[in-house]
Write a protein that holds these residues in place. Structure first.
Motif, PDB file in Angstrom:
ATOM      1  N   ALA A  88      74.350  21.699  64.783  1.00  0.00           N
ATOM      2  CA  ALA A  88      75.754  21.762  65.188  1.00  0.00           C
ATOM      3  C   ALA A  88      76.159  20.470  65.893  1.00  0.00           C
ATOM      4  CB  ALA A  88      75.984  22.954  66.116  1.00  0.00           C
ATOM      5  N   SER A  89      77.394  20.058  65.662  1.00  0.00           N
ATOM      6  CA  SER A  89      77.970  18.959  66.441  1.00  0.00           C
ATOM      7  C   SER A  89      78.476  19.552  67.745  1.00  0.00           C
ATOM      8  CB  SER A  89      79.135  18.335  65.690  1.00  0.00           C
ATOM      9  OG  SER A  89      78.703  17.781  64.473  1.00  0.00           O
ATOM     10  N   TYR A  90      78.565  18.740  68.771  1.00  0.00           N
ATOM     11  CA  TYR A  90      79.076  19.268  70.031  1.00  0.00           C
ATOM     12  C   TYR A  90      79.821  18.189  70.802  1.00  0.00           C
ATOM     13  CZ  TYR A  90      75.111  16.942  72.322  1.00  0.00           C
ATOM     14  OH  TYR A  90      74.211  16.011  72.770  1.00  0.00           O
ATOM     15  N   GLU A  91      80.700  18.656  71.646  1.00  0.00           N
ATOM     16  CA  GLU A  91      81.406  17.809  72.594  1.00  0.00           C
ATOM     17  C   GLU A  91      81.281  18.488  73.951  1.00  0.00           C
ATOM     18  OE1 GLU A  91      85.429  17.508  71.239  1.00  0.00           O
ATOM     19  OE2 GLU A  91      84.910  16.220  69.555  1.00  0.00           O
ATOM     20  N   ILE A  92      81.229  17.689  74.986  1.00  0.00           N
ATOM     21  CA  ILE A  92      81.115  18.236  76.340  1.00  0.00           C
ATOM     22  C   ILE A  92      82.411  17.941  77.080  1.00  0.00           C
ATOM     23  CG2 ILE A  92      79.890  18.092  78.544  1.00  0.00           C
ATOM     24  CD1 ILE A  92      77.376  17.316  76.921  1.00  0.00           C
ATOM     25  N   SER A  93      83.000  18.983  77.648  1.00  0.00           N
ATOM     26  CA  SER A  93      84.170  18.802  78.507  1.00  0.00           C
ATOM     27  C   SER A  93      83.765  19.218  79.911  1.00  0.00           C
ATOM     28  CB  SER A  93      85.352  19.639  78.008  1.00  0.00           C
ATOM     29  OG  SER A  93      85.052  21.010  78.100  1.00  0.00           O
ATOM     30  N   ASP A  94      84.549  18.767  80.890  1.00  0.00           N
ATOM     31  CA  ASP A  94      84.225  19.194  82.250  1.00  0.00           C
ATOM     32  C   ASP A  94      85.492  19.422  83.055  1.00  0.00           C
ATOM     33  OD1 ASP A  94      84.398  16.954  84.644  1.00  0.00           O
ATOM     34  OD2 ASP A  94      84.218  16.005  82.676  1.00  0.00           O
ATOM     35  N   TYR A  95      85.347  20.274  84.040  1.00  0.00           N
ATOM     36  CA  TYR A  95      86.393  20.514  85.022  1.00  0.00           C
ATOM     37  C   TYR A  95      85.764  20.260  86.378  1.00  0.00           C
ATOM     38  CZ  TYR A  95      89.683  22.787  88.106  1.00  0.00           C
ATOM     39  OH  TYR A  95      90.560  23.025  89.127  1.00  0.00           O
ATOM     40  N   ASP A  96      86.149  19.172  87.027  1.00  0.00           N
ATOM     41  CA  ASP A  96      85.591  18.771  88.320  1.00  0.00           C
ATOM     42  C   ASP A  96      84.065  18.721  88.303  1.00  0.00           C
ATOM     43  OD1 ASP A  96      88.058  18.390  89.444  1.00  0.00           O
ATOM     44  OD2 ASP A  96      88.102  20.289  90.527  1.00  0.00           O
ATOM     45  N   GLY A  97      83.500  18.355  87.167  1.00  0.00           N
ATOM     46  CA  GLY A  97      82.055  18.195  87.053  1.00  0.00           C
ATOM     47  C   GLY A  97      81.337  19.341  86.373  1.00  0.00           C
ATOM     48  N   ILE A  98      81.940  20.536  86.359  1.00  0.00           N
ATOM     49  CA  ILE A  98      81.310  21.672  85.684  1.00  0.00           C
ATOM     50  C   ILE A  98      81.511  21.483  84.185  1.00  0.00           C
ATOM     51  CG2 ILE A  98      81.305  24.172  85.356  1.00  0.00           C
ATOM     52  CD1 ILE A  98      82.367  24.427  88.214  1.00  0.00           C
ATOM     53  N   GLU A  99      80.416  21.406  83.446  1.00  0.00           N
ATOM     54  CA  GLU A  99      80.490  21.072  82.028  1.00  0.00           C
ATOM     55  C   GLU A  99      80.388  22.292  81.121  1.00  0.00           C
ATOM     56  OE1 GLU A  99      78.650  16.589  82.231  1.00  0.00           O
ATOM     57  OE2 GLU A  99      77.255  18.247  81.858  1.00  0.00           O
ATOM     58  N   THR A 100      81.085  22.196  80.006  1.00  0.00           N
ATOM     59  CA  THR A 100      81.051  23.202  78.957  1.00  0.00           C
ATOM     60  C   THR A 100      80.820  22.477  77.643  1.00  0.00           C
ATOM     61  OG1 THR A 100      82.647  24.561  80.160  1.00  0.00           O
ATOM     62  CG2 THR A 100      82.352  25.061  77.828  1.00  0.00           C
ATOM     63  N   ALA A 101      79.938  23.014  76.809  1.00  0.00           N
ATOM     64  CA  ALA A 101      79.702  22.443  75.483  1.00  0.00           C
ATOM     65  C   ALA A 101      80.528  23.211  74.464  1.00  0.00           C
ATOM     66  CB  ALA A 101      78.226  22.509  75.128  1.00  0.00           C
ATOM     67  N   HIS A 102      81.260  22.484  73.626  1.00  0.00           N
ATOM     68  CA  HIS A 102      82.011  23.060  72.517  1.00  0.00           C
ATOM     69  C   HIS A 102      81.285  22.605  71.263  1.00  0.00           C
ATOM     70  CE1 HIS A 102      85.246  23.876  75.372  1.00  0.00           C
ATOM     71  NE2 HIS A 102      84.991  22.665  75.851  1.00  0.00           N
ATOM     72  N   TYR A 103      80.855  23.546  70.458  1.00  0.00           N
ATOM     73  CA  TYR A 103      80.037  23.165  69.311  1.00  0.00           C
ATOM     74  C   TYR A 103      80.499  23.883  68.047  1.00  0.00           C
ATOM     75  CZ  TYR A 103      77.664  27.545  70.437  1.00  0.00           C
ATOM     76  OH  TYR A 103      77.396  28.857  70.715  1.00  0.00           O
TER      77      TYR A 103
END
Length: 146
Positions: free
Chosen positions: A124-139
């Motif tokens: 899977a491809s993925y991108e990482i986003s963050d909110y004030d440092g807390i990261e979430t992977a979208h894949y």
């Protein structure tokens, strides 16, 4: 596939112990120095192994041993001791990174991070986003951007 994310406010960061373990896995000998920023120069102080463990940030790693207790260099001065930086912003699935975080657990996290190994589907491809440092992977298998 395993990747590493930061799961707390702050941001992604590795502890000194984790960095040293990654350098060792790669066969790179480094010499850690506490780095401070002066008005027009960088100031460096040699760290013992014991001191380096308790410092949580502002460590510069040199590949050539300066063999000095302390020294300074001007902002624009060439790096004669070959400082080295571990950057994983674009490679959170790096094998060395994943292994070290799994082995050290919470000890792998830097001062303002809480690193976790998470699994996403292989290939899977993925991108990482963050909110004030807390990261979430979208894949997914057809991720893209427009």
């Amino acid at each position: 596939m395993k990747i590493v994310l930061n799961k707390c406010f702050g941001g992604f960061g590795l502890s000194h112990e984790a960095k040293m373990m990654i350098f060792e896995k790669r066969g790179i000998e480094v010499f850690p120095y506490l780095s401070k920023f002066g008005d027009e120069e960088f100031l460096y102080e040699k760290l013992s192994k014991e001191e380096a463990v308790s410092i949580t940030r502002d460590i510069t790693y040199f590949q050539k041993d300066p063999q000095l207790d302390s020294f300074s260099k001007d902002w624009g001065e060439e790096d004669e001791f070959d400082s080295i930086y571990l950057g994983f912003n674009d490679d959170r699935g790096n094998k060395d990174l994943v292994e070290v975080v799994e082995k050290l657990g919470e000890k792998a996290s830097g001062k303002y991070s809480d690193l976790k190994v998470v699994e996403i589907p292989d290939g899977a491809s993925y991108e990482i986003s963050d909110y004030d440092g807390i990261e979430t992977a979208h894949y997914g298998f057809q991720t893209g951007s427009v």
